[in-house]
Design an enzyme around this catalytic site. Structure first.
Site, PDB file in Angstrom:
ATOM      1  N   LEU A   1      29.235  44.556  35.547  1.00 42.71           N
ATOM      2  CA  LEU A   1      28.072  43.688  35.333  1.00 42.71           C
ATOM      3  C   LEU A   1      28.492  42.229  35.291  1.00 42.71           C
ATOM      4  O   LEU A   1      27.724  41.343  35.614  1.00 42.71           O
ATOM      5  CB  LEU A   1      27.389  44.034  34.009  1.00 42.71           C
ATOM      6  CG  LEU A   1      26.668  45.363  33.940  1.00 42.71           C
ATOM      7  CD1 LEU A   1      26.183  45.615  32.527  1.00 42.71           C
ATOM      8  CD2 LEU A   1      25.492  45.388  34.905  1.00 42.71           C
ATOM      9  N   GLY A   2      29.700  41.984  34.829  1.00 42.17           N
ATOM     10  CA  GLY A   2      30.153  40.604  34.727  1.00 42.17           C
ATOM     11  C   GLY A   2      31.606  40.563  34.318  1.00 42.17           C
ATOM     12  O   GLY A   2      32.181  41.574  33.905  1.00 42.17           O
TER      13      GLY A   2
ATOM     14  N   GLY B   1      34.718  37.906  32.502  1.00 41.89           N
ATOM     15  CA  GLY B   1      34.990  36.661  31.792  1.00 41.89           C
ATOM     16  C   GLY B   1      36.436  36.630  31.386  1.00 41.89           C
ATOM     17  O   GLY B   1      37.194  37.543  31.712  1.00 41.89           O
ATOM     18  N   GLY B   2      36.792  35.594  30.657  1.00 42.40           N
ATOM     19  CA  GLY B   2      38.180  35.469  30.228  1.00 42.40           C
ATOM     20  C   GLY B   2      38.585  36.610  29.308  1.00 42.40           C
ATOM     21  O   GLY B   2      39.740  37.009  29.263  1.00 42.40           O
ATOM     22  N   PHE B   3      37.601  37.165  28.598  1.00 43.74           N
ATOM     23  CA  PHE B   3      37.883  38.222  27.634  1.00 43.74           C
ATOM     24  C   PHE B   3      38.158  39.550  28.300  1.00 43.74           C
ATOM     25  O   PHE B   3      38.766  40.431  27.725  1.00 43.74           O
ATOM     26  CB  PHE B   3      36.668  38.386  26.725  1.00 43.74           C
ATOM     27  CG  PHE B   3      35.402  38.651  27.498  1.00 43.74           C
ATOM     28  CD1 PHE B   3      35.077  39.935  27.890  1.00 43.74           C
ATOM     29  CD2 PHE B   3      34.575  37.598  27.867  1.00 43.74           C
ATOM     30  CE1 PHE B   3      33.939  40.155  28.647  1.00 43.74           C
ATOM     31  CE2 PHE B   3      33.445  37.828  28.614  1.00 43.74           C
ATOM     32  CZ  PHE B   3      33.121  39.104  29.010  1.00 43.74           C
ATOM     33  N   GLY B   4      37.642  39.735  29.520  1.00 41.94           N
ATOM     34  CA  GLY B   4      37.722  41.035  30.170  1.00 41.94           C
ATOM     35  C   GLY B   4      36.485  41.264  31.011  1.00 41.94           C
ATOM     36  O   GLY B   4      35.932  40.311  31.576  1.00 41.94           O
TER      37      GLY B   4
ATOM     38  N   VAL C   1      32.619  43.408  31.742  1.00 43.21           N
ATOM     39  CA  VAL C   1      31.507  44.178  31.188  1.00 43.21           C
ATOM     40  C   VAL C   1      31.048  45.182  32.237  1.00 43.21           C
ATOM     41  O   VAL C   1      30.867  44.821  33.409  1.00 43.21           O
ATOM     42  CB  VAL C   1      30.334  43.262  30.788  1.00 43.21           C
ATOM     43  CG1 VAL C   1      29.212  44.089  30.187  1.00 43.21           C
ATOM     44  CG2 VAL C   1      30.790  42.218  29.804  1.00 43.21           C
TER      45      VAL C   1
ATOM     46  N   LYS D   1      31.846  46.478  27.005  1.00 42.54           N
ATOM     47  CA  LYS D   1      32.733  45.329  27.174  1.00 42.54           C
ATOM     48  C   LYS D   1      34.155  45.797  26.967  1.00 42.54           C
ATOM     49  O   LYS D   1      34.506  46.354  25.938  1.00 42.54           O
ATOM     50  CB  LYS D   1      32.376  44.265  26.144  1.00 42.54           C
ATOM     51  CG  LYS D   1      33.238  43.053  26.247  1.00 42.54           C
ATOM     52  CD  LYS D   1      32.690  41.943  25.409  1.00 42.54           C
ATOM     53  CE  LYS D   1      31.452  41.357  26.053  1.00 42.54           C
ATOM     54  NZ  LYS D   1      30.822  40.334  25.263  1.00 42.54           N
TER      55      LYS D   1
ATOM     56  N   ASP E   1      28.677  29.924  19.580  1.00 42.18           N
ATOM     57  CA  ASP E   1      28.642  29.723  21.030  1.00 42.18           C
ATOM     58  C   ASP E   1      27.263  30.046  21.588  1.00 42.18           C
ATOM     59  O   ASP E   1      27.113  30.896  22.472  1.00 42.18           O
ATOM     60  CB  ASP E   1      29.727  30.574  21.698  1.00 42.18           C
ATOM     61  CG  ASP E   1      30.083  30.032  23.083  1.00 42.18           C
ATOM     62  OD1 ASP E   1      29.645  28.902  23.403  1.00 42.18           O
ATOM     63  OD2 ASP E   1      30.759  30.730  23.841  1.00 42.18           O
TER      64      ASP E   1
END
Ligand SMILES: *[C@@H]1O[C@H](CO)[C@@H](O)[C@H](O)[C@H]1NC(C)=O
Ligand SMILES: *[C@@H]1O[C@H](CO)[C@@H](O)[C@H](O)[C@H]1NC(C)=O
Ligand SMILES: *[C@@H]1O[C@H](CO)[C@@H](O)[C@H](O)[C@H]1NC(C)=O
Ligand SMILES: *[C@@H]1O[C@H](CO)[C@@H](O)[C@H](O)[C@H]1NC(C)=O
Ligand SMILES: *[C@@H]1O[C@H](CO)[C@@H](O)[C@H](O)[C@H]1NC(C)=O
Ligand SMILES: *[C@@H]1O[C@H](CO)[C@@H](O)[C@H](O)[C@H]1NC(C)=O
Ligand SMILES: *[C@@H]1O[C@H](CO)[C@@H](O)[C@H](O)[C@H]1NC(C)=O
Ligand SMILES: *[C@@H]1O[C@H](CO)[C@@H](O)[C@H](O)[C@H]1NC(C)=O
Ligand SMILES: *[C@@H]1O[C@H](CO)[C@@H](O)[C@H](O)[C@H]1NC(C)=O
Ligand SMILES: *[C@@H]1O[C@H](CO)[C@@H](O)[C@H](O)[C@H]1NC(C)=O
Length: 660
Positions: free
Chosen positions: A343-344, A346-349, A351, A366, A469
């Site tokens: 789905l997406g 990011g820097g975190f990993g 989704v 996630k 955030d």
């Protein structure tokens, strides 16, 4: 191997040193300190130990009390195998501040520092017995006790007077006593007197200090020093503390501070022997543990969990929270983390979309990238605290999984993705849903939803939560296009994972959404959350990205403030928003500016924002010119021209999650 070392240290510290030495300091007493003591009729009231009850009891006459430190002192031990060739006796120093205030007439009876074999107060030890002994134990060794008494009443012929210090052994008859009258000291005058009882293994000495001048040692007046072998009268383990009594005359017997220090009673020869005794078994233990660990590692190569064995206990302790999933379940749900289900990113990993069987069929998973080991404490915090939040405008955390170093969070699936995909005018941001246009009613509904979520986080739940955030891409939209604030707190975890080893202050947030003071304080507060929400409101109404440059260097806040100065609010709104009633659009823009006030003290609270949106509170005053950013900021009640500087601690500074 770590475990082995820890074990050795544990064995060393508890089995050897802790029990031989008793050191503690109370510069004052707090109610909770009572748990450090065994008490009979003694209480902590007004930051002092009341050895006999204070006036809250009906009558304080004929009372006695005793309070001793819970852990006994190792006073002595036999040396040598036979136990006959001598004893090693501990040295100790007990320094305390006593205060005796008579309640009627001259007061009575007195207070004593005690070393006792028995922690408990003898029955019928009030009056002349000072809580030390009673008529049947006086003069016997049945409950061994040595006391330094501070007697305020001449209660029998042997007593010198009603104002003396004495040394008592198993009796109230003092083997040594010194009247304080010649020193000009009155024990029962409600003044603080510092007493020091020192024992060096041979002599017991008492020093007093009664002025409030704190120059220390030199001013302590020696009262007496007398030879005594405490090991002859007392058992090896003794309780240290205080006893006191009242009689016909009454007084409050207070101890306001207490420091106790004792020596290690193991002599050099013994100590080296002891080391051998400790070292050999611990070395063996260490080797065993190391070998076991090594073979275990070899057996389960590549399948080693992180050093958080109790992660599950910690999360499951907070029951009612999110559910624990097995890694297999999540693998099946996401097609083994198939790129098709992404789905997406990011820097975190990443989704993933997943489908579980059960209550929540479709979920968003996630998957925190594996090199984010630093994120584990935050992961724990998120699961336990965020997992307990329930609000219709928050994305719900359904579950979690921690297995084979996979850190997974399972959320409700939001079919309409995030707000940033809909509100911006540039076409690049509307790849999938470009046909859907968010009309004014939906946008206003989203703003209201986020305002409610923020009010809930700041004021509505058990523990205050700062989101840190707030931005369009963290606002998820459900099938009805209701706002669901997501990713809270996680932002912090993400950033830590991304950080290479810069040990700078962590500045949380997204450029464009960050309040000006953040760059100075580096801290998140409720006010910085409100600022970010203000920026979000402006972004939603204007359909522009907050960081976006508009002609000159100004960001969205400057741009809207400029329009406000020129009183041309109509043109700020998204040209596609023709259906928005002009006053409502203007109200949201003004409220957005109020939230973006450079002075954090002037920003409305989340509660106020929600009330203004509902028309239940008046719009905060927004100056026509954007006020300059001044730091430190003045609270509104201070006149600007007063010469008062306030530190940033004047703000309600809260980092992360703060219990209220
Ligand atoms: C000590 O002070 C108390 C209270 O001020 C007074 O009643 C008592 O007579 C004094 N005792 C001596 C020995 O001075
Ligand atoms: C004195 O205290 C001891 C120990 O607490 C108790 O056994 C005894 O009964 C008490 N004597 C009197 C006269 O109360
Ligand atoms: C002290 O007296 C109470 C009753 O007054 C009694 O229950 C208790 O056993 C006595 N304690 C001792 C140690 O004799
Ligand atoms: C002292 O406290 C202990 C334990 O709380 C209790 O058993 C004992 O009866 C008490 N003694 C007196 C004299 O109050
Ligand atoms: C207490 O015992 C001592 C003996 O140690 C004795 O001299 C003294 O008279 C006794 N005190 C009372 C008040 O009975
Ligand atoms: C010390 O005691 C004197 C009088 O004894 C008093 O005037 C003074 O305020 C006291 N100072 C402090 C710090 O308590
Ligand atoms: C103990 O006190 C006596 C006097 O009472 C003194 O002669 C002796 O030196 C003292 N001993 C120590 C070790 O201070
Ligand atoms: C206690 O005080 C009362 C009056 O205050 C007095 O009559 C009585 O004799 C006193 N008793 C003792 C034992 O001192
Ligand atoms: C306790 O205090 C004494 C004297 O200050 C000191 O020598 C000793 O090392 C202390 N012990 C511990 C375990 O802190
Ligand atoms: C106690 O102190 C004396 C001197 O003050 C010293 O000689 C002695 O070794 C000490 N004893 C212990 C067990 O530390």
């Amino acid at each position: 191997m770590n475990l082995g070392i820890k074990l050795v240290v544990l064995v060393l510290s508890t089995k050897v040193f802790r029990s031989w030495c008793l050191n503690f300091t109370y510069t004052t007493f707090y109610d909770s300190n009572i748990y450090d003591f065994n008490t009979n009729n003694s209480y902590i009231v007004k930051n002092a130990i009341q050895v006999t009850p204070d006036v809250s009891v009906d009558s304080i006459s004929d009372m006695s009390g005793r309070i001793v430190y819970r852990q006994p002192l190792k006073l002595w031990r036999s040396e040598g195998e036979s136990g006959t060739d001598g004893r090693a006796v501990a040295n100790f120093t007990s320094t305390f501040v006593l205060n005796i205030s008579p309640k009627d007439g001259p007061g009575g009876e007195g207070l004593a520092f005690v070393l006792a074999g028995d922690a408990h107060l003898p029955n019928n030890s009030h009056g002349q017995w000072l809580g030390i002994v009673n008529s049947s134990t006086n003069g016997t060794a049945r409950s061994p006790i040595v006391a330094v008494e501070f007697d305020t009443l001449k209660s029998y012929d042997g007593d010198v007077d009603g104002n003396h210090v004495g040394l008592d052994i198993n009796s109230v008859y003092s083997v040594k006593h010194v009247s304080l009258t010649s020193y000009g000291v009155n024990l029962s005058a409600a003044t603080d007197i510092t007493a020091r009882v020192h024992y060096d293994g041979l002599n017991i000495s008492v020093f007093l200090h009664w002025s409030n001048d704190t120059t220390g040692e030199q001013t302590r007046i020696p009262i007496f020093s007398t030879p005594i072998d405490l090991s002859e009268y007392l058992p090896e383990d003794v309780f240290v503390g205080f006893s006191a009594s009242t009689g016909n005359g009454t007084e409050l017997n207070c101890i306001r501070a207490w420091t106790f220090e004792s020596s290690d009673i193991i002599d050099g020869r013994k100590r080296s022997l002891l080391w051998v005794w400790i070292l050999i078994p611990s070395l063996v233990l260490f080797l065993v543990v190391a070998t076991l660990a090594l073979s275990w590692m070899r057996l389960s190569r590549g399948r080693i969990e992180d050093s958080y064995p109790r992660i599950e206990d910690q999360i499951e302790g907070a029951n009612m929270g999110p559910k624990k999933f097995r890694l297999g379940q999540i693998r099946r749900a996401t097609g083994n983390f198939s790129p098709k289900n992404e789905l997406g990113k990011g820097g975190f990993g990443t989704v993933y979309k997943g489908s579980l069987l059960g209550d929540h069929d479709v979920v968003a998973v996630k998957r925190i990238s594996k090199n984010s080991r630093q994120g584990i404490p935050e992961f724990l915090a998120e699961v336990t605290t965020i997992g307990s939040l329930h609000h219709r405008n928050l994305v719900k955390l359904i579950g979690w999984c921690y297995e084979r170093r996979e850190l997974l969070l399972v959320y409700e699936y939001m079919p309409n993705s995030s707000l940033d995909n809909f509100i911006y005018q540039d076409k690049s941001s509307m790849p999938k849903n470009s046909t859907i246009h968010l009309d004014w009613n939906r946008r206003f509904n989203i703003i209201s939803g986020v305002a409610q979520a923020l009010d809930y986080l700041h004021n509505g739940c058990e523990r205050r939560v700062l989101h840190r955030d707030i931005k369009a891409s963290n606002i998820m939209l459900d099938s009805e296009f209701n706002a669901r604030l997501g990713d809270f707190g996680l932002a912090r975890m993400i950033r830590q994972a991304e950080q290479t080893h810069h040990s700078t202050k962590e500045i949380a947030g997204t450029p464009g959404y960050m309040a000006p003071e953040t760059f100075l304080t580096g801290r998140a507060t409720v006010e910085t959350d409100v600022y970010a929400f203000g920026v979000l409101m402006l972004a939603i109404v204007c359909g522009r990205r907050p960081g976006e440059r508009i002609n000159d260097d100004s960001n969205i806040v400057y741009m809207v403030w400029d329009l406000h100065r020129q009183q041309r609010f109509g043109s700020a709104a998204d040209p596609m928003l023709m259906d928005g009633p002009a006053e409502e659009v203007e109200r949201v823009l003004l409220l957005g500016l109020a939230c973006c006030h450079p002075n954090p003290h002037h920003r409305p609270s989340a509660r106020t924002i929600w009330q203004v949106l509902r028309g239940e509170a008046p719009m905060p005053l927004v100056p026509l010119e954007r006020p300059p950013f001044i730091w430190p900021a003045m609270p509104p009640s201070f006149k600007v021209d007063r010469d008062i500087t306030l530190g940033d601690d004047q703000l309600s500074l809260i980092t992360e999650l703060v219990a209220r």
